[in-house]
Design a protein around this motif. Sequence first.
Motif, PDB file in Angstrom:
ATOM      1  N   SER A 130      13.827 -18.850  21.656  1.00  0.00           N
ATOM      2  CA  SER A 130      13.406 -20.046  20.869  1.00  0.00           C
ATOM      3  C   SER A 130      13.363 -19.716  19.774  1.00  0.00           C
ATOM      4  O   SER A 130      13.486 -17.946  19.379  1.00  0.00           O
ATOM      5  N   ALA A 131      13.285 -20.144  18.044  1.00  0.00           N
ATOM      6  CA  ALA A 131      13.274 -19.605  16.969  1.00  0.00           C
ATOM      7  C   ALA A 131      11.663 -18.479  16.530  1.00  0.00           C
ATOM      8  O   ALA A 131      12.409 -18.038  16.365  1.00  0.00           O
ATOM      9  N   ASN A 132      10.729 -19.133  16.912  1.00  0.00           N
ATOM     10  CA  ASN A 132       9.899 -17.986  17.338  1.00  0.00           C
ATOM     11  C   ASN A 132       9.972 -16.662  17.902  1.00  0.00           C
ATOM     12  O   ASN A 132       9.481 -16.050  17.170  1.00  0.00           O
ATOM     13  N   LYS A 182      12.532 -15.611  18.403  1.00  0.00           N
ATOM     14  CA  LYS A 182      13.889 -14.342  17.525  1.00  0.00           C
ATOM     15  C   LYS A 182      13.281 -13.776  15.812  1.00  0.00           C
ATOM     16  O   LYS A 182      13.919 -13.039  15.188  1.00  0.00           O
ATOM     17  N   LYS A 183      11.958 -14.604  15.371  1.00  0.00           N
ATOM     18  CA  LYS A 183      11.475 -14.368  14.299  1.00  0.00           C
ATOM     19  C   LYS A 183      10.302 -13.206  14.647  1.00  0.00           C
ATOM     20  O   LYS A 183      10.423 -11.622  13.543  1.00  0.00           O
ATOM     21  N   LEU A 184      10.480 -12.744  15.603  1.00  0.00           N
ATOM     22  CA  LEU A 184       9.835 -11.404  16.229  1.00  0.00           C
ATOM     23  C   LEU A 184      11.099 -10.391  16.624  1.00  0.00           C
ATOM     24  O   LEU A 184      10.588  -9.282  16.574  1.00  0.00           O
ATOM     25  N   SER A 240      10.196  -7.136  14.776  1.00  0.00           N
ATOM     26  CA  SER A 240       8.752  -6.614  13.796  1.00  0.00           C
ATOM     27  C   SER A 240       8.344  -5.384  14.353  1.00  0.00           C
ATOM     28  O   SER A 240       6.662  -5.299  13.505  1.00  0.00           O
TER      29      SER A 240
END
Length: 82
Positions: A49-51, A53-55, A58
Motif C-alpha cells: 500500500s501507498a502508506n 511505501k511511505k514508511l 524511515s
Amino acid sequence: MSTKLTLTIDKSVIESAKSYAKDQGKSLSQVIENYLKSLTDESQPKEISANVKKLIGSIKLPEDFDYKKELEEAVAKKYLNQ
C-alpha cells in the motif's frame, strides 16, 4: 471436501467476525476459508500500500538485526508473560 477445524479465538473477535460475516451475507466459515485462501494464493502479486511505501527507509536497523528473533520474543512477552 470439507473438514472440521477447531480454533481457539478470543470471544470478542468471534462475535465481531460473526457480525462481519452476517453483514457480508456469508457464513463465518466462508469468510475464514476465503481469507486463508487469499493468504496462501501464490498467483496473486502482493501489493504494498501507498502508506507502507511511505514508511520504507524511515528507520535504520543494525546490520545484525534478527527479525524472527525479535518477533518471537515479542510474541512470547505478549502471550506468555501475562
